[in-house]
Structure formats: structure tokens, C-alpha cells
Motif scaffolding. Structure first.
Motif, mmCIF file in Angstrom:
data_model
loop_
_atom_site.group_PDB
_atom_site.id
_atom_site.type_symbol
_atom_site.label_atom_id
_atom_site.label_comp_id
_atom_site.label_asym_id
_atom_site.label_seq_id
_atom_site.Cartn_x
_atom_site.Cartn_y
_atom_site.Cartn_z
ATOM 1 N N UNK A 46 11.997 58.043 43.785
ATOM 2 C CA UNK A 46 11.488 59.360 43.393
ATOM 3 C C UNK A 46 10.135 59.291 42.685
ATOM 4 N N UNK A 47 9.735 58.103 42.256
ATOM 5 C CA UNK A 47 8.499 57.954 41.474
ATOM 6 C C UNK A 47 7.269 57.915 42.379
ATOM 7 N N UNK A 48 6.154 58.412 41.883
ATOM 8 C CA UNK A 48 4.913 58.295 42.654
ATOM 9 C C UNK A 48 4.401 56.859 42.628
ATOM 10 N N UNK A 49 3.600 56.442 43.591
ATOM 11 C CA UNK A 49 3.042 55.093 43.584
ATOM 12 C C UNK A 49 2.315 54.799 42.275
ATOM 13 N N UNK A 50 2.552 53.618 41.738
ATOM 14 C CA UNK A 50 1.915 53.187 40.502
ATOM 15 C C UNK A 50 2.684 53.545 39.243
ATOM 16 N N UNK A 51 3.735 54.353 39.366
ATOM 17 C CA UNK A 51 4.512 54.774 38.198
ATOM 18 C C UNK A 51 5.271 53.598 37.598
ATOM 19 N N UNK A 52 5.339 53.583 36.267
ATOM 20 C CA UNK A 52 6.092 52.562 35.542
ATOM 21 C C UNK A 52 7.433 53.140 35.121
#
Length: 80
Positions: free
Chosen positions: A29-35
């Protein structure tokens, strides 16, 4: 270095399989690059999440344990 966490999953008291399921869901569910940060008290979670990251090619940025709480921070890679 200060990490900017996009999502923190407090999964203390849960079993490794449930922790890994939540971690996978958060990653998809996270966008690319999300931590994403995972906190857990399950003794196998630190090793399980570290192995999952290595197997799936996920960027594992930090793993530690303090006072019986494991902390893992991973990053969703940009696709391609």
C-alpha cells in the motif's frame, strides 16, 4: 542519520506470521520510497522480517532490539 518514517506498525504482542502479513500489506500500500517501521515483541520477528527483506529484495535500513522490543525499518523500492 534521521529516518522519516511514513508508517509505523506497532505489532507488539502478535505472532511472527501475523507480523509478516501486516508488513507485506503495508509495503504493497505504500508509495515507492516510503519507509515503514515495525515494532514487535515476538522473538522470531526480527529474524523473520530480516529474512523476508533479503529474500524479496526489500531495502532493510535498520534492525535493532531494545528492552524486548524489536524494531525493523524497511523501504519500498521504486518499481522497475
Amino acid at each position: 542519520m534521521s529516518l522519516r518514517i511514513a508508517q509505523s506498525l506497532d505489532l507488539r504482542g502478535r505472532a511472527t506470521a501475523e507480523i509478516e502479513a501486516h508488513a507485506r500489506s503495508a509495503l504493497s500500500a505504500a508509495p515507492p520510497g516510503a519507509l515503514i517501521e515495525v515494532l514487535s515483541t515476538d522473538r522470531g520477528a526480527l529474524l523473520g522480517l530480516s529474512a523476508w527483506c533479503a529474500t524479496e529484495g526489500i531495502d532493510l535500513l535498520e534492525s535493532s532490539e531494545l528492552g524486548g522490543v524489536s524494531r525493523v525499518v524497511y523501504r519500498r523500492r521504486a518499481s522497475g
